[in-house]
Design a protein around this motif. Structure first.
Motif, short mmCIF file in Angstrom:
data_model
loop_
_atom_site.label_atom_id
_atom_site.label_comp_id
_atom_site.label_asym_id
_atom_site.label_seq_id
_atom_site.Cartn_x
_atom_site.Cartn_y
_atom_site.Cartn_z
N ASP A 193 -5.80 -0.62 -4.62
CA ASP A 193 -5.23 -1.12 -3.37
C ASP A 193 -6.21 -2.10 -2.73
N GLU A 194 -5.98 -3.37 -2.94
CA GLU A 194 -6.84 -4.43 -2.41
C GLU A 194 -8.32 -4.10 -2.59
N SER A 214 0.84 -1.20 0.00
CA SER A 214 0.00 0.00 0.00
C SER A 214 0.87 1.25 0.00
MG MG Z 1 -2.18 -2.54 2.22
#
Ligand code: MG
Ligand code: ATP
Lengths: 260, 248
Positions: free
Chosen positions: B167-168, B47
């Motif tokens: 991000d995810e 991240s």
């Molecule tokens: Mg992360």
């Protein structure tokens, strides 16, 4: 008892022009002062949450401005408004060699500055309580700090702090009474005049007391209604279903998803 | 990798939070049309790397080049740059005070200076593509997680970005909603959108991405085609990581 009631009725019927003018000015000063105070609070909130600039000079200015705001908040929350009224009003007279500001504007300015100090803290708390994701969602598409605040953060803050703002308004309705020390013709000031004419101190102040209560009670109720309205619609329309583009389906509000 | 000039080039990127070194020198290039899947265990800095790319975090060392220009010193406007690098978050980050449609139009109007009518037309186009047009008047609190994420993707697409960062994007979703979001992403990949996707969805990394980057402890441990990384990983750490994943 009958006699007492007659006194009260006489105060109202004989002096109602004074009372009405007092109510008018009290509400005007309280409302204008609360709104101006809110603007001050919002402005300080935007300034205080602005990320420090990379430019050294701008950065220094930001720090100085933040320092001034911090001092302002502490000083005006830490002293009585009655004293602030005297210092500002007579301070202006002192600085200008004797000229004074007109009274009603003076009253509005004093209440605004005083309320602004409280609003600054209310707004700051409101901004802090907004999810960091709202700021990042705005930054990630390229919005500036100002755009983020104006279009995304402050609207949410305003909704959240409305009860506190309403509370400040109610406090101001009552606290404008201290402005009589500089002679502002609000409700409490007229009470003094009526008392001196009627010689009935208790009856006069009882009437004024009831008036203050009716004012604050009404305002509290009305603002609570507005709050409810602002909670927003609990349903929305799904438009253009694929089989029938004009279809409208009302969908009840869903429960908040727990991981959001 | 192709010999095309990279859109994004990361050189020796470092980031520390106080004394903690989170990124310890990342080198990576992304060319137009690539879909880069970034995998790695929790806390490896995935991240943080993504957030450095659009400067939500300020790097403490190294450089990130956008079409050859250093994004911290050489680009004209940080805001225009961010507009051309879209980001989709794990927690969606839709604007809670705005409707679905307004979420997609406000950034276009404010950042790109488009007219309201033009912005609405574009927004509705993308909302339609992710299947969220019927919900244009809903507020974020009224729709499901998967729906929110699809709106977030439409919002990013409406800015016509050159690159999309994810991000995810499915990690906060209930399992039954993961598919609808991955489908949208897969479609984007097929249309040639340049994407960097941090993900724990190994199937997505294997089937959709053109390159897989395995990060470990703040560095890129290994990268290659999905076939290389999943079929024949060279490093022990990569093998251990993938093995742990299969066991979970
Ligand atoms: Mg992360
Ligand atoms: N703002 C911050 N301040 C201090 N430490 C941070 C901050 N952000 C991240 N970290 C630390 O940096 C490390 C890497 O975090 P990062 O979020 O980049 O990991 P990640 O690979 O995305 O992990 P995950 O898969 O759990 O999302 C972690 O140890 C985290 O605690």
């Amino acid at each position: 008892m009958i006699e007492f009631l007659n006194d009260v009725i006489e105060i109202v019927t004989k002096h109602y022009p004074f009372l009405l003018r007092g109510i008018g000015y009290t509400m005007l000063i309280a409302l204008a002062g609360t709104l101006a105070g809110l603007l001050i609070g919002l402005a300080t909130g935007v300034v205080r949450t602005c990320p420090l600039s990379k430019n050294g000079f701008v950065r220094l200015l930001q720090k100085i401005l933040n320092g001034i705001i911090a001092v302002y908040v502490e000083v005006f929350r830490g002293t009585p408004m009655m004293v602030q009224a005297m210092v500002i009003y007579w301070g202006y007279a002192f600085a200008t060699g004797g000229s004074t500001l007109p009274l009603i504007p003076s009253g509005i300015i004093i209440v605004s500055i005083n309320t602004g100090a409280y609003m600054a803290e209310i707004v700051r708390g409101g901004i802090i309580s907004i999810d960091k994701g709202q700021f990042e969602g705005a930054a990630a598409v390229g919005m500036t700090h100002w755009q983020t605040m104006l279009h995304i953060v402050l609207p949410q803050v305003l909704r959240n702090i409305l009860p506190s703002v309403a509370n400040e308004f109610v406090i101001n309705i009552k606290d404008t009474s201290v402005l009589n020390v500089i002679g502002v013709t609000e409700l409490y000031y007229f009470a003094g005049i009526i008392k001196r004419e009627s010689f009935q101190t208790f009856q006069t102040y009882l009437v004024v007391c009831v008036i203050y209560f009716v004012l604050t009670f009404t305002v509290t109720r009305v603002l609570r209604l507005i709050e409810k309205k602002l909670q927003g619609a609990d349903s929305y329309v799904i438009c253009g279903s694929q089989s029938d583009p004009s279809a409208e389906i009302r969908v009840p509000k869903q429960q908040e998803v727990p991981n959001d | 990798m192709t010999d095309m000039k990279p859109v994004i080039e990361i050189r020796n990127l470092q980031k520390s939070f106080g004394k903690v070194d989170v990124l310890k020198g990342i080198d990576m290039q992304v060319a137009a049309g690539e879909v880069v899947a970034v995998i790695g265990s929790s806390g490896s800095g995935k991240s943080t790397m993504l957030r450095c790319i659009n400067l939500l975090e300020t790097p403490t060392g190294g450089q990130i080049l956008w079409h050859g220009k250093n994004i911290q010193t050489e680009i004209d406007s940080l805001y225009k740059y961010r507009a051309s690098v879209g980001m989709v978050f794990q927690q969606f980050n839709l604007y809670n005070n705005l409707t679905v449609l307004q979420n997609c139009t406000l950034p276009q109007v404010k950042v790109l200076g488009r007219s309201k009518a033009e912005a609405e037309k574009i927004a509705k186009d993308y909302l339609d593509r992710v299947g969220m047009l019927p919900y244009q008047n809903a507020r974020p609190a009224q729709i499901s997680g998967g729906q929110k994420q699809r709106v977030a993707i439409a919002r990013a697409l409406a800015m016509n970005p050159e690159v999309l960062l994810f991000d995810e994007p499915t990690s906060a979703l209930d399992p039954e909603m993961v598919g609808e979001v991955l489908n949208v992403m897969q479609q984007l990949a097929q249309e040639g959108m340049t994407m960097i996707v941090v993900t724990h969805e190994m199937a997505f990394a294997r089937d959709v991405s053109s390159r897989v980057v395995y990060m470990n402890q703040g560095v890129i441990c290994e990268q290659g085609t999905p076939a290389e990384i999943f079929g024949n990983p060279q490093k022990q750490e990569t093998r251990d990581f993938l093995a742990r994943f299969r066991n979970n």
